[in-house]
Design an enzyme around this catalytic site. Structure first.
Site, PDB file in Angstrom:
ATOM      1  N   LYS A  65       0.804  -1.223   0.000  1.00  0.00           N
ATOM      2  CA  LYS A  65       0.000   0.000   0.000  1.00  0.00           C
ATOM      3  C   LYS A  65       0.841   1.279   0.000  1.00  0.00           C
ATOM      4  CE  LYS A  65      -4.308  -1.555   2.171  1.00  0.00           C
ATOM      5  NZ  LYS A  65      -5.266  -1.246   3.244  1.00  0.00           N
ATOM      6  N   ASN A  86      -4.921   1.965  -1.850  1.00  0.00           N
ATOM      7  CA  ASN A  86      -5.479   0.604  -1.923  1.00  0.00           C
ATOM      8  C   ASN A  86      -6.269   0.339  -3.202  1.00  0.00           C
ATOM      9  OD1 ASN A  86      -7.897   1.978  -1.464  1.00  0.00           O
ATOM     10  ND2 ASN A  86      -8.651   0.512   0.036  1.00  0.00           N
ATOM     11  N   ASP A 101     -10.410   3.292   1.966  1.00  0.00           N
ATOM     12  CA  ASP A 101     -10.663   2.808   3.331  1.00  0.00           C
ATOM     13  C   ASP A 101     -11.499   3.806   4.132  1.00  0.00           C
ATOM     14  OD1 ASP A 101      -9.389   0.363   3.103  1.00  0.00           O
ATOM     15  OD2 ASP A 101      -7.447   1.142   3.726  1.00  0.00           O
TER      16      ASP A 101
END
Length: 275
Positions: A65, A86, A101
């Protein structure tokens, strides 16, 4: 056929193929989503493979990431702030990276505790590791005026708070008791809760009855923190929804279709997790 992927090292644990595969089948798309194990040393070569146009995009998980950010053409400003990417989207030979996220975190709370942010002035975030960055970004995005970032070692909380500005107030876990009375939301971003572990000194009875408690850990689904909150009669939101909702923006970008997070999808993922 449009193709997408998830890369990691290892990758066998990922539930993303199940999530995206379910949506592909539901919408009858001529598409695929495959897990690909990519060793850290092979990441640059794989990114060149992506740039060639073989894929519409894909997901990036541990340990790539952070490293992938230096290899792509564009990083969303918020992903840069979070310090991790991501989701990758390919267009005209260029790769753009974002971090979904925080969107997954917010959408999960919106679905599990509607109105959680209405007149919310103060929140407590437990843990100052990498996962907390997306949570802090999400809470700041919703305009939460005060976020107490509490960590086992306060020095780490202080360093992270300095990156996010005045809204984030760093402290040690021991300060939970002092801040709990005014907090309308408690978020665990640490690994505490996995394998039966639990916080010491985090007394949820000090929260107001209207507070919401959520945990990004979803194995087990009901962590000791959430179990304590339920025992106190507090509203809780488990972490599985964050995993499901963070997948939505990428699927829409790659395949041009907005998927839905449903009870059926949730049960399918839970079954795959043995829960």
């Amino acid at each position: 056929m449009k193709k997408a992927f998830v890369i990691g090292w290892p990758i066998g644990h990922s539930k993303s193929p199940l999530i995206h595969g379910t949506w592909i089948a539901e919408h009858g798309l001529d598409a695929s989503y495959e897990p690909i194990a990519v060793a850290p040393a092979d990441l640059p070569d794989f990114i060149e493979r992506v740039r060639s146009g073989e894929f519409a995009g894909g997901n990036v998980t541990i340990p790539h990431k952070e490293a992938v950010m230096a290899l792509i053409d564009e990083v969303d400003p918020l992903a840069a702030k979070i310090g991790a990417v991501n989701t990758l989207v390919v267009s005209d030979g260029r790769i753009a990276g974002s971090n979904t996220d925080y969107l997954g975190f917010l959408a999960n709370l919106d679905a599990g505790a509607p109105g959680w942010d209405r007149e919310l002035e103060s929140a407590i975030v437990l843990g100052a590791g990498g996962a907390s960055r997306a949570i802090l970004a999400g809470l700041i995005d919703r305009g939460i005026a005060r976020i107490d970032l509490l960590n086992r070692t306060s020095a780490r909380a202080e360093a992270l708070a300095a990156e996010f500005g005045a809204a984030v107030r760093p402290g040690a876990l021991a300060e939970f008791a002092r801040q709990a009375g005014t907090a309308g939301l408690v978020v665990n971003t640490s690994s505490v809760g996995m394998e039966g572990t639990a916080f010491e000194g985090v007394d949820l009875s000090l929260l107001s009855g209207s507070a919401v408690v959520t945990d990004i850990v979803y194995t087990p689904l009901v962590t000791p923190l959430l179990a304590q909150a339920r025992d106190k009669g507090l509203a809780t939101v488990d972490g599985l929804g964050m995993l499901l909702y963070q997948a939505v923006p990428g699927f829409a970008a790659w395949f041009g279709t907005d998927p839905a997070v449903t009870a059926g999808l949730r049960q399918k993922v839970l079954a795959a997790m043995g829960q």
